[in-house]
Structures are given as structure tokens and as C-alpha cells.
Write a protein that holds these residues in place. Structure first.
Motif, PDB file in Angstrom:
ATOM      1  N   UNK A 145      42.649  38.576  28.139  1.00 22.79           N
ATOM      2  CA  UNK A 145      41.963  37.647  28.789  1.00 22.79           C
ATOM      3  C   UNK A 145      42.858  36.542  29.568  1.00 22.79           C
ATOM      4  N   UNK A 146      44.010  36.360  28.919  1.00 25.46           N
ATOM      5  CA  UNK A 146      44.989  35.544  29.658  1.00 25.46           C
ATOM      6  C   UNK A 146      45.820  36.022  30.767  1.00 25.46           C
ATOM      7  N   UNK A 147      46.091  37.524  30.610  1.00 26.61           N
ATOM      8  CA  UNK A 147      46.707  38.207  31.655  1.00 26.61           C
ATOM      9  C   UNK A 147      45.463  38.346  32.970  1.00 26.61           C
ATOM     10  N   UNK A 148      44.265  38.434  32.534  1.00 23.63           N
ATOM     11  CA  UNK A 148      43.231  38.616  33.586  1.00 23.63           C
ATOM     12  C   UNK A 148      43.125  37.162  34.394  1.00 23.63           C
ATOM     13  N   UNK A 149      43.316  35.990  33.807  1.00 23.14           N
ATOM     14  CA  UNK A 149      43.103  35.035  34.549  1.00 23.14           C
ATOM     15  C   UNK A 149      44.524  34.601  35.476  1.00 23.14           C
ATOM     16  N   UNK A 150      45.714  35.067  34.764  1.00 28.38           N
ATOM     17  CA  UNK A 150      46.846  34.982  35.673  1.00 28.38           C
ATOM     18  C   UNK A 150      46.755  35.973  36.927  1.00 28.38           C
ATOM     19  N   UNK A 151      46.148  37.272  36.647  1.00 25.77           N
ATOM     20  CA  UNK A 151      45.929  38.084  37.878  1.00 25.77           C
ATOM     21  C   UNK A 151      44.851  37.465  38.700  1.00 25.77           C
ATOM     22  N   UNK A 152      43.906  36.731  38.454  1.00 21.58           N
ATOM     23  CA  UNK A 152      43.167  36.024  39.193  1.00 21.58           C
ATOM     24  C   UNK A 152      43.929  35.170  40.156  1.00 21.58           C
ATOM     25  N   UNK A 153      44.762  34.256  39.575  1.00 25.24           N
ATOM     26  CA  UNK A 153      45.328  33.358  40.364  1.00 25.24           C
ATOM     27  C   UNK A 153      46.286  33.804  41.303  1.00 25.24           C
ATOM     28  N   UNK A 154      46.992  35.003  40.849  1.00 27.49           N
ATOM     29  CA  UNK A 154      47.931  35.770  41.699  1.00 27.49           C
ATOM     30  C   UNK A 154      47.315  36.294  42.929  1.00 27.49           C
ATOM     31  N   UNK A 155      45.788  36.726  42.960  1.00 27.56           N
ATOM     32  CA  UNK A 155      45.436  37.380  43.958  1.00 27.56           C
ATOM     33  C   UNK A 155      44.788  36.406  44.842  1.00 27.56           C
ATOM     34  N   UNK A 156      44.551  35.226  44.301  1.00 27.07           N
ATOM     35  CA  UNK A 156      43.859  34.125  45.198  1.00 27.07           C
ATOM     36  C   UNK A 156      45.005  33.345  45.982  1.00 27.07           C
ATOM     37  N   UNK A 157      46.118  33.313  45.352  1.00 25.25           N
ATOM     38  CA  UNK A 157      47.315  33.013  46.087  1.00 25.25           C
ATOM     39  C   UNK A 157      47.843  33.590  47.247  1.00 25.25           C
ATOM     40  N   UNK A 158      47.965  35.059  46.591  1.00 28.25           N
ATOM     41  CA  UNK A 158      48.079  36.053  47.611  1.00 28.25           C
ATOM     42  C   UNK A 158      47.274  36.075  49.163  1.00 28.25           C
ATOM     43  N   UNK A 159      46.217  35.989  48.777  1.00 26.49           N
ATOM     44  CA  UNK A 159      45.108  35.975  49.783  1.00 26.49           C
ATOM     45  C   UNK A 159      45.181  34.661  50.752  1.00 26.49           C
ATOM     46  N   UNK A 160      45.458  33.451  50.079  1.00 27.73           N
ATOM     47  CA  UNK A 160      45.447  32.200  50.649  1.00 27.73           C
ATOM     48  C   UNK A 160      46.914  32.280  51.725  1.00 27.73           C
ATOM     49  N   UNK A 199      55.111  36.754  50.179  1.00 28.81           N
ATOM     50  CA  UNK A 199      53.821  37.744  49.930  1.00 28.81           C
ATOM     51  C   UNK A 199      54.238  38.814  49.300  1.00 28.81           C
ATOM     52  N   UNK A 200      55.065  39.656  49.555  1.00 28.12           N
ATOM     53  CA  UNK A 200      55.529  40.979  49.054  1.00 28.12           C
ATOM     54  C   UNK A 200      55.628  40.755  47.396  1.00 28.12           C
ATOM     55  N   UNK A 201      56.430  39.591  46.922  1.00 25.05           N
ATOM     56  CA  UNK A 201      56.692  39.458  45.754  1.00 25.05           C
ATOM     57  C   UNK A 201      55.320  39.337  44.808  1.00 25.05           C
ATOM     58  N   UNK A 202      54.366  38.443  45.427  1.00 26.06           N
ATOM     59  CA  UNK A 202      53.195  38.245  44.914  1.00 26.06           C
ATOM     60  C   UNK A 202      52.262  39.965  44.708  1.00 26.06           C
ATOM     61  N   UNK A 203      52.420  40.491  45.727  1.00 30.69           N
ATOM     62  CA  UNK A 203      51.579  42.064  45.651  1.00 30.69           C
ATOM     63  C   UNK A 203      52.474  42.633  44.508  1.00 30.69           C
ATOM     64  N   UNK A 204      53.710  42.621  44.487  1.00 32.04           N
ATOM     65  CA  UNK A 204      54.369  43.379  43.543  1.00 32.04           C
ATOM     66  C   UNK A 204      54.089  43.029  42.076  1.00 32.04           C
ATOM     67  N   UNK A 205      53.829  41.698  42.113  1.00 34.15           N
ATOM     68  CA  UNK A 205      53.363  41.182  40.741  1.00 34.15           C
ATOM     69  C   UNK A 205      52.019  41.609  40.344  1.00 34.15           C
ATOM     70  N   UNK A 206      51.260  41.428  41.117  1.00 32.39           N
ATOM     71  CA  UNK A 206      49.758  41.896  41.113  1.00 32.39           C
ATOM     72  C   UNK A 206      49.870  43.400  40.492  1.00 32.39           C
ATOM     73  N   UNK A 207      50.519  43.967  41.030  1.00 31.25           N
ATOM     74  CA  UNK A 207      50.299  45.380  40.554  1.00 31.25           C
ATOM     75  C   UNK A 207      50.944  45.588  39.370  1.00 31.25           C
ATOM     76  N   UNK A 208      52.224  44.773  39.027  1.00 36.23           N
ATOM     77  CA  UNK A 208      52.830  44.962  37.694  1.00 36.23           C
ATOM     78  C   UNK A 208      51.737  44.481  36.482  1.00 36.23           C
ATOM     79  N   UNK A 209      50.814  43.518  37.006  1.00 35.88           N
ATOM     80  CA  UNK A 209      50.033  43.027  35.862  1.00 35.88           C
ATOM     81  C   UNK A 209      48.778  43.948  35.825  1.00 35.88           C
ATOM     82  N   UNK A 210      48.427  44.393  36.874  1.00 36.44           N
ATOM     83  CA  UNK A 210      47.242  45.416  36.796  1.00 36.44           C
ATOM     84  C   UNK A 210      47.538  46.476  35.888  1.00 36.44           C
ATOM     85  N   UNK A 211      49.008  47.125  35.999  1.00 43.50           N
ATOM     86  CA  UNK A 211      49.110  48.358  35.236  1.00 43.50           C
ATOM     87  C   UNK A 211      49.283  47.735  33.650  1.00 43.50           C
TER      88      UNK A 211
END
Length: 547
Positions: free
Chosen positions: A498-513, A530-542
Motif C-alpha cells: 500500500x505504501x509503495x503504491x502511494x509512492x508510485x502514484x506520486x512518482x507518476x504524477x511528478x513525472x507527468x508534471x 525526467x529519466x531518473x523518475x521514469x527509471x524509479x517508476x519502473x523499479x517500483x512497478x517491478x
């Protein structure tokens, strides 16, 4: 684009708040989903001259074994022991609520050495059982079985009583393999003594059904409950309990409609018998809500929750956390259904009650403020079509609530991380970890919502510089990321999906912004590319995907 995506994501996550809040309930209500007490509600006598249900409650209505529900399902875990007590009648002993030795009328029973020993072993076993001294209780119950066989005969109902007692003890100890043959032996003896349609057989089958329910042997549990229903009569008030358990079995089997019908009938029988406002009825209404939610019947969810809240208001008033929790459940359902004003009023009343019942930095107060802020943001969305000034006023109120929710969550996390740090040598308690994760989720959700709020407010103000307040939104989302690192990683609170899911949501919103801002030529913010955020998004999704 970012706003539309964020709004969609926000709306889809409204129901999540109820889960977040429910995780923090136990702190205030002091309740546990897994009852550990061996408290005895009553016991059953398979005596040779009479068969009487004795209880420590005056509102007694039947004299059969009504074993509790399995703890792991949140159903009634209170064991019911059987005992030999030959007394004149239920009415003559109505005022006697003390579980103990009672006069035995049959002099031949008293004169029998074996039966006297059986009685002593049974009483001592029960006393140790009530004290939670289960090893001593087991020894006495084993001796009671032996004495019953020698004193009454191998196939006497007293042997069934003794077997039931030992089986209940083993069930409480989770020694289910030992409990089952004892239940089966008790049922077999009772069938031989009284016939398969006797009420005592149905009661014993109910106990066995509870065991199967714990083991998730759903078909076997189903058969046990159906037999008890046939024996008691399907309109009997005590069958209402069995109908409820059978409904749980069917729900676990994926038969939601059948489960719904049974639990509805169970509630109807309670209401017809004058128990419609009892805690038992409320519990079944709550389970019915769970079924309605799964099947998407929001109107039925709302109706049941309104009934629960009405009962709680009448019985406990608003100076009770149980009433507050019932009101918040209804408010979240109304929020999903679009009844925003009523949801807002209920949530504000919940907040007032919580502030009078809980410390000002309690995590439930933070959760409540987050809920209210979400409602105010949705109301603002409706008002923007007719009045920008009113819409902005709602956003300002929402911002105040989000700031307060953030403050409370940070205070809780600061306290808990210190406690976790002090207990690293021998491990922090599950309660500390649970509350810490709840607080971290609330903090991340509040900061995430704050980022959305800032952008929405700018659109309403029609700023001449399109991205004049983007840094403020970025700041809120970066705080979300920093909070995850600060409180989550260092104290192991981030191990929750649940915590990771909220963190992922923040990452995606910041990346989109940042992506939208970069496309318009706005300089990238400091702190992450932007690339660092995308890499972090992939890591958390995995990390999240297996969970």
C-alpha cells in the motif's frame, strides 16, 4: 493533460481511504480481529435426566451448544464447553448466573465413584480452561473422557460432552487435527442416543462446521450447517446464526448471491425476534455490506450502512468511536455515489467527535481531514462550472485540511520512527509498524492531493503565466518522494504494498508534471530528471507486481 489524468486517478482511489482508515481503527476502539480470550458464554449438559442450557446471561432463549465463530475469519471465537448438570428446569435457575457446581438430583449418580470423578475432572478442566491454563485443562478433560466411558458406558452422551470439551480446547489451540475426530465421535454418540434429527446433534454439527470453516473445508462446513438448519427449523431464531455462517461459507466459495440471500434472512429473523438493534445484527449487516461492495451494489451498501448508523446513534450516541466509524463508512459510500454535501456533513461531524475523543495528533484525525479535503476538492470540481470564486473557496478549505492531515501524519511518523529505532535490537511491535504504515500512506496521499490542488487552483484563477505555480505543485510531490525515503526506507515502513503504491502514484504524477512542463520549454526542476523518475517508476512497478 496532467490534471485530467490526476483527477481520474484521484477519483479511482477514493474508496482506498476507507481501507487506510480501517487499518487505524483498533488503536482507538481497542478491539482485535482475533479474539484470544477463552471466555465461556455457556455450557451444555447431556445429563441423564435433563438437558439444560446454562449461561452467564439472563436473556437466555435456548439450551443448545452455540459455539463461537472462527477467529481467523472474524467470526465468533468463543468456545462452548459441555458439562453434566442435572437441574430441575431452566426457569427455576433463571437467576443463577454463576458457572459452577450444581445440585445433582439423581442419588445413584452421586453414589457412583466414576461419575463423581468425571464431574470433578470436568469442573476442574473447565476452571483451568477459563483461566487460560490450557495444558492443565487438557489433562482434566482427557481424564473426564476416560471416567465417562467407565462410569456411564462407552456410548453414553456424557462421553459426547467430554469429547466436545476437549475438541473445543484443541480448536482454541489450533490443534485442528486432534479436534476433528473428537467432534465426529461426539456426533456419532449423540446420533445413536437421540437420533439424527435431534437438536443436540444439530448443535454438535454446528461446532464441527466451525472447525471446517477455519480449515476452509467449505463443502464440509456447508453440509454441517445445512443439517443443523433442518434439525432446528429454518425459521428458528437460533438458526439465524447458522444461516450467517453458511452465508460466509458460500461467500468464500464465490457464491455471492446465495450468501447475500442467507445473511439477509439471518438478519430478518433477528429483526422479527426483536434483536434487530443488537450487536450481533450489526455484525451481520457489516458482512452484508462487504458482499454488496464486492458485487457493486452501492444502493444496498448505503441502505445497510444507514441502518447500522441509526442503530449506533440510538444505542451509543456520537460520543462513541463505533458510531464515528459507522458514519465514516456511510460517508465514503455517499462520496462514491456522488452525494458530496451529505458526505461532507457526516465527515465533519466525525471529525468533531474524534477531536473530543482522541489526542489532537491521533492518526485517525489526520485520516478524517484527508477525507474531508477530498470531498471539498470534488465539490470544487462541480462548482467550477458555475462559480469560480466558490470553487476556489472550496479548494482553500481543502488545502487547510490537507496541511493539517500532513502535519498530523508527520507528527505520528516522527514519534513512531523513534520508537522503531529504539526497538531495533529486539524488533518493533506489529502495532507500531501498522500505525506507522497507515500514517505514511496518509502523508503520501495528502501531499499527492496537494499537488493536484495547486494545479487545479491555478486553472481556476486563469493565471497569465500558465505554469506560474508549477514549482509549488512540484514541491508537494517532491515532498512526497522525500517522505517515502525518510520515513519508509529507514524504518522499514515502505515494505508494505500500500505504501509503495502511494509512492508510485506520486512518482507518476511528478513525472507527468515535469514532462508537460519540459514540452512547453519550462526548465526542469532541481532534484531529479525526467529519466531518473521514469527509471524509479519502473523499479517500483517491478517490486509491486508480485504483490
Amino acid at each position: 493533460m496532467f490534471l485530467r489524468k490526476a483527477s481520474t486517478n484521484f477519483l479511482s482511489r477514493i474508496r482506498l481511504s476507507s481501507t487506510i482508515f480501517s487499518a487505524s481503527r483498533a488503536t482507538a476502539t481497542n478491539s482485535s480481529p482475533i479474539p484470544l480470550s477463552g471466555k465461556l458464554k455457556g455450557y451444555y449438559d447431556y445429563g441423564s435426566r435433563g438437558h439444560t442450557w446454562r449461561t452467564n446471561h439472563k436473556d437466555l432463549h435456548l439450551w443448545i451448544i452455540l459455539c463461537g465463530q472462527a477467529a481467523i475469519l472474524g467470526i465468533n471465537a468463543e468456545p462452548v464447553l459441555a458439562e453434566d448438570v442435572s437441574i430441575k428446569s431452566t426457569s427455576e435457575n433463571e437467576g443463577d448466573n454463576v458457572i459452577g457446581l450444581h445440585k445433582i438430583e439423581d442419588a445413584s449418580v452421586i453414589s457412583n465413584e466414576h461419575t463423581s470423578k468425571w464431574r470433578i475432572f470436568t469442573d476442574n478442566g473447565r476452571d483451568f480452561f477459563l483461566q487460560g491454563k490450557l495444558e492443565q485443562a487438557e489433562r482434566f478433560f482427557l481424564s473426564a473422557i476416560q471416567e465417562a466411558k467407565e462410569g456411564f458406558g462407552e456410548r453414553d452422551p456424557h462421553v459426547a460432552s467430554a469429547c466436545n470439551n476437549l475438541a473445543e480446547l484443541y480448536r482454541l489451540q489450533k490443534q485442528l487435527g486432534k479436534a476433528e475426530p473428537l467432534y465426529l465421535e461426539a456426533i456419532k454418540i449423540l446420533e445413536e442416543s437421540f437420533g439424527p434429527e435431534d437438536i443436540r446433534v444439530g448443535a454438535a454439527l454446528h461446532n464441527l462446521g466451525q472447525l471446517y470453516l477455519i480449515q476452509r473445508k467449505l463443502e464440509e462446513a456447508h453440509k454441517c450447517y445445512k443439517i443443523k438448519g433442518r434439525v432446528l427449523g429454518y425459521g428458528h431464531t437460533d438458526y439465524a446464526e447458522t444461516m450467517y455462517h453458511l452465508g460466509v461459507v458460500l461467500y468464500l466459495q464465490g457464491k455471492e448471491e446465495d450468501a447475500e440471500a442467507l445473511i439477509q434472512d439471518s438478519i430478518r429473523i433477528l429483526e422479527d425476534s426483536g434483536q434487530g438493534e443488537s450487536m450481533i445484527c450489526i455484525k451481520r449487516l457489516r458482512y452484508l455490506v462487504k458482499i454488496y461492495l464486492k458485487s457493486g451494489h452501492l444502493a444496498d451498501v448505503e441502505g445497510s450502512q444507514r441502518k447500522i448508523l441509526r442503530i449506533m446513534e440510538l444505542s451509543k450516541g456520537w460520543n462513541s468511536m463505533e458510531t464515528v466509524i459507522a458514519a465514516e463508512g456511510l460517508a465514503l459510500t455517499l462520496l462514491s455515489a456522488g452525494s458530496l454535501k451529505e458526505a461532507q456533513e457526516l465527515l465533519e461531524r466525525c471529525l468533531d467527535s474524534r477531536k473530543s475523543l482522541l489526542p489532537e495528533d491521533h492518526i485517525q484525525i489526520g485520516a478524517n481531514m484527508l477525507h474531508i479535503a477530498r470531498v471539498e476538492m470534488l465539490i470544487s470540481g462541480h462548482l467550477r462550472k458555475t462559480s469560480s470564486s466558490e470553487a476556489i473557496a472550496e479548494l482553500n478549505k481543502a488545502k487547510d485540511h490537507l496541511d493539517s492531515a500532513t502535519r498530523v501524519a508527520r507528527q505520528v511518523l516522527n514519534k513512531l520512527t523513534k520508537q522503531i529505532g529504539n526497538k531495533q535490537n529486539y524488533g518493533a511491535s506489529e502495532e507500531i509498524i501498522r500505525v506507522g504504515r497507515t500514517a505514511l500512506v496518509i502523508l503520501l496521499q495528502s501531499l499527492d492531493a496537494l499537488g493536484l490542488l495547486v494545479i487545479t487552483k491555478q486553472e481556476l484563477q486563469e493565471s497569465s503565466e500558465r505554469y506560474s505555480t508549477i514549482p509549488e505543485a512540484e514541491d508537494a510531490l517532491f515532498q512526497c518522494l522525500f517522505a517515502y525515503k525518510e520515513f519508509g526506507t529507514e524504518s522499514s515502513l515502505s515494505d508494505s504494498p500500500e505504501v509503495k503504491a502511494e509512492y508510485l502514484s506520486c512518482l507518476k504524477h511528478l513525472s507527468s508534471l515535469i514532462g508537460n512542463a519540459t514540452a512547453d520549454g519550462t526548465p526542469q526542476p532541481r532534484g531529479a530528471t525526467l529519466q531518473e523518475l521514469k527509471d524509479e517508476i519502473k523499479r517500483v512497478e517491478i517490486e509491486i507486481s508480485p504483490q
